[in-house]
Write a protein that holds these residues in place. Structure first.
Motif, PDB file in Angstrom:
ATOM      1  N   VAL A 187      23.503  63.975-111.380  1.00  0.00           N
ATOM      2  CA  VAL A 187      22.717  62.945-110.711  1.00  0.00           C
ATOM      3  C   VAL A 187      22.641  63.245-109.220  1.00  0.00           C
ATOM      4  N   GLU A 188      21.443  63.145-108.670  1.00  0.00           N
ATOM      5  CA  GLU A 188      21.264  63.197-107.218  1.00  0.00           C
ATOM      6  C   GLU A 188      21.472  61.786-106.669  1.00  0.00           C
ATOM      7  N   LEU A 189      22.170  61.695-105.554  1.00  0.00           N
ATOM      8  CA  LEU A 189      22.443  60.374-105.004  1.00  0.00           C
ATOM      9  C   LEU A 189      21.150  59.650-104.628  1.00  0.00           C
ATOM     10  N   SER A 190      20.144  60.394-104.230  1.00  0.00           N
ATOM     11  CA  SER A 190      18.872  59.778-103.844  1.00  0.00           C
ATOM     12  C   SER A 190      18.197  59.070-105.020  1.00  0.00           C
ATOM     13  N   ASP A 191      18.575  59.445-106.259  1.00  0.00           N
ATOM     14  CA  ASP A 191      18.010  58.782-107.441  1.00  0.00           C
ATOM     15  C   ASP A 191      18.497  57.338-107.570  1.00  0.00           C
ATOM     16  N   LEU A 192      19.502  56.968-106.764  1.00  0.00           N
ATOM     17  CA  LEU A 192      20.121  55.650-106.876  1.00  0.00           C
ATOM     18  C   LEU A 192      19.795  54.762-105.671  1.00  0.00           C
ATOM     19  N   SER A 193      18.762  55.135-104.926  1.00  0.00           N
ATOM     20  CA  SER A 193      18.450  54.402-103.695  1.00  0.00           C
ATOM     21  C   SER A 193      18.074  52.947-103.942  1.00  0.00           C
ATOM     22  N   ASN A 194      17.595  52.621-105.140  1.00  0.00           N
ATOM     23  CA  ASN A 194      17.186  51.243-105.428  1.00  0.00           C
ATOM     24  C   ASN A 194      18.251  50.440-106.186  1.00  0.00           C
ATOM     25  N   ASP A 195      19.383  51.052-106.449  1.00  0.00           N
ATOM     26  CA  ASP A 195      20.442  50.360-107.192  1.00  0.00           C
ATOM     27  C   ASP A 195      21.293  49.488-106.259  1.00  0.00           C
ATOM     28  N   ASP A 196      21.926  48.474-106.832  1.00  0.00           N
ATOM     29  CA  ASP A 196      22.959  47.729-106.116  1.00  0.00           C
ATOM     30  C   ASP A 196      24.274  48.498-106.248  1.00  0.00           C
ATOM     31  N   TRP A 197      25.129  48.335-105.206  1.00  0.00           N
ATOM     32  CA  TRP A 197      26.348  49.138-105.140  1.00  0.00           C
ATOM     33  C   TRP A 197      27.597  48.259-105.106  1.00  0.00           C
ATOM     34  N   ILE A 198      28.651  48.797-105.691  1.00  0.00           N
ATOM     35  CA  ILE A 198      29.984  48.183-105.657  1.00  0.00           C
ATOM     36  C   ILE A 198      30.896  49.146-104.908  1.00  0.00           C
ATOM     37  N   VAL A 199      31.633  48.636-103.915  1.00  0.00           N
ATOM     38  CA  VAL A 199      32.489  49.491-103.094  1.00  0.00           C
ATOM     39  C   VAL A 199      33.887  48.900-103.015  1.00  0.00           C
ATOM     40  N   ARG A 200      34.824  49.712-102.556  1.00  0.00           N
ATOM     41  CA  ARG A 200      36.167  49.220-102.277  1.00  0.00           C
ATOM     42  C   ARG A 200      36.145  48.397-100.997  1.00  0.00           C
ATOM     43  N   ALA A 201      36.938  47.345-100.961  1.00  0.00           N
ATOM     44  CA  ALA A 201      36.936  46.402 -99.840  1.00  0.00           C
ATOM     45  C   ALA A 201      37.894  46.837 -98.738  1.00  0.00           C
ATOM     46  N   ALA A 202      37.932  46.020 -97.687  1.00  0.00           N
ATOM     47  CA  ALA A 202      38.893  46.147 -96.575  1.00  0.00           C
ATOM     48  C   ALA A 202      38.772  47.485 -95.848  1.00  0.00           C
ATOM     49  N   GLY A 203      37.538  47.946 -95.670  1.00  0.00           N
ATOM     50  CA  GLY A 203      37.335  49.173 -94.911  1.00  0.00           C
ATOM     51  C   GLY A 203      37.891  50.412 -95.572  1.00  0.00           C
ATOM     52  N   SER A 228      38.795  45.225-104.952  1.00  0.00           N
ATOM     53  CA  SER A 228      40.112  45.568-104.402  1.00  0.00           C
ATOM     54  C   SER A 228      40.689  46.862-104.969  1.00  0.00           C
ATOM     55  N   ASP A 229      40.227  47.301-106.159  1.00  0.00           N
ATOM     56  CA  ASP A 229      40.741  48.557-106.717  1.00  0.00           C
ATOM     57  C   ASP A 229      39.691  49.160-107.654  1.00  0.00           C
ATOM     58  N   TYR A 230      39.988  50.362-108.150  1.00  0.00           N
ATOM     59  CA  TYR A 230      38.997  51.079-108.951  1.00  0.00           C
ATOM     60  C   TYR A 230      38.789  50.448-110.324  1.00  0.00           C
ATOM     61  N   GLN A 231      39.811  49.870-110.899  1.00  0.00           N
ATOM     62  CA  GLN A 231      39.629  49.197-112.181  1.00  0.00           C
ATOM     63  C   GLN A 231      38.712  47.985-112.034  1.00  0.00           C
ATOM     64  N   GLU A 232      38.820  47.319-110.907  1.00  0.00           N
ATOM     65  CA  GLU A 232      37.935  46.181-110.648  1.00  0.00           C
ATOM     66  C   GLU A 232      36.494  46.642-110.454  1.00  0.00           C
ATOM     67  N   THR A 233      36.318  47.768-109.768  1.00  0.00           N
ATOM     68  CA  THR A 233      34.939  48.269-109.599  1.00  0.00           C
ATOM     69  C   THR A 233      34.332  48.624-110.951  1.00  0.00           C
ATOM     70  N   GLN A 234      35.148  49.227-111.837  1.00  0.00           N
ATOM     71  CA  GLN A 234      34.638  49.526-113.181  1.00  0.00           C
ATOM     72  C   GLN A 234      34.228  48.244-113.909  1.00  0.00           C
ATOM     73  N   ALA A 235      35.033  47.205-113.762  1.00  0.00           N
ATOM     74  CA  ALA A 235      34.724  45.938-114.432  1.00  0.00           C
ATOM     75  C   ALA A 235      33.407  45.362-113.922  1.00  0.00           C
ATOM     76  N   VAL A 243      26.318  49.910-109.433  1.00  0.00           N
ATOM     77  CA  VAL A 243      26.916  51.213-109.713  1.00  0.00           C
ATOM     78  C   VAL A 243      27.955  51.482-108.626  1.00  0.00           C
ATOM     79  N   THR A 244      28.765  52.520-108.841  1.00  0.00           N
ATOM     80  CA  THR A 244      29.789  52.804-107.841  1.00  0.00           C
ATOM     81  C   THR A 244      30.118  54.284-107.800  1.00  0.00           C
TER      82      THR A 244
END
Length: 305
Positions: A187-203, A228-235, A243-244
């Motif tokens: 996958v090219e990252l540019s293919d995901l420009s219209n997706d919503d993203w999930i990230v890790r918190a607290a900088g 707060s963690d990777y298992q939560e992002t998967q959930a 996506v993440t």
């Protein structure tokens, strides 16, 4: 009351041989020197230890009691020497080892099992934490060895630490199984420009990693969840919230509703390194642990192709 260990050994030799001369031969002393040392020991202990007679010497009851204790002391000293040899050889000892959570949840069990099988005398004291606290513990000499990680844009530069790379941990994409890119090989990252993203918190650095890579790919990501963690992002991905991105090491356990996709080479991997204080001579036990880490990582790389 204080007894000299050498004089105790001389007394033991006298007791074995029943003769000052024979004890002197065994210990490469003169007979007069042996006699003088026994007299000094009697002075130290304030008790008569030998009875001298024409055919040699006999231990007194007190002498026999002292020799029995002296033999026990010799056994303890032999044990101490064996312990020190084991320690110097890296077969025993304690290694204070710092790890970060994704390594602890994925490869640390293999390290613990491998160390127990190859070096059962080495005790591992493990501290799991985020990278900043681990570096502080290294700097204050509360850890002998730790694992750290960084990206090309935040390389660890610390003259007080000796850092060696052991793994290049690829960045991967996690999407729901019904995502349009779920069956793509790469996958090219540019293919995901219209997706919503999930990230890790607290900088968390992985959030900045997304921002930097997205900017290179020509878009600004829309972040809808900070987890707060990777298992939560998967959930959250499984729930269809977005996506993440995450390091491949964080995908040892994958939910059934999501898939892990390989990204194009333009998305950098994170570097995982061992780190130890530069001004401290590493113990042989910690070097054995570091060698085992390389073996475990080699097996992990082979398993993922």
């Amino acid at each position: 009351m204080k007894a000299d260990l050498t004089r105790l050994q001389i007394l033991s030799a006298v007791g074995r041989h029943g003769s000052m001369a024979a004890a002197a031969d065994e210990l490469s002393y003169t007979s007069s020197a042996v006699s003088q040392q026994i007299s000094k020991l009697e002075s130290e202990l304030a008790v008569e230890l030998v009875e001298r007679h024409a055919r040699g010497v006999h231990l007194t009851e007190a002498g026999r009691a002292v020799v029995a204790r002296a033999r026990a002391i010799d056994e303890q000293l032999d044990g101490m020497r064996d312990d020190l040899r084991e320690l110097a050889g890296g077969f025993t000892g304690t290694v204070r080892f710092g790890v970060f959570p994704t390594f602890a949840a994925s490869l640390l069990p293999d390290v613990v099992i491998g160390l127990r099988e190859t070096h059962p005398g080495i005790r591992l004291s493990v501290h799991s934490s985020r990278i900043a606290p681990l570096r502080e513990l290294l700097e204050t000499r509360q850890l002998d060895l730790a694992l750290t990680w960084d990206y090309p844009w935040n390389r660890t530069i610390d003259e007080g630490l000796t850092v060696r790379e052991i793994l290049s941990d690829s960045t991967v994409l996690i999407v729901r199984r019904d995502h349009e890119l779920a069956h793509a090989d790469t996958v090219e990252l540019s293919d995901l420009s219209n997706d919503d993203w999930i990230v890790r918190a607290a900088g968390h650095p992985t959030a900045e990693h997304l921002w930097r890579c997205a900017r290179t790919a020509g878009f600004r990501p829309t972040v809808v969840v900070e987890a707060s963690d990777y298992q939560e992002t998967q959930a959250m991905v499984a729930a269809g919230l977005g996506v993440t991105l995450c390091p491949q090491l964080a995908t040892s356990y994958v939910r059934g509703e999501v898939v892990v996709k390989r990204l194009a080479a333009s998305v950098p991997a994170r570097r995982i390194c061992t780190a130890r204080p530069s001004d401290v001579e590493p113990s042989v036990a910690s070097l054995r642990l570091e060698a085992l880490l390389h073996q475990v990582v080699k097996g992990y790389n082979a398993s993922r192709g």
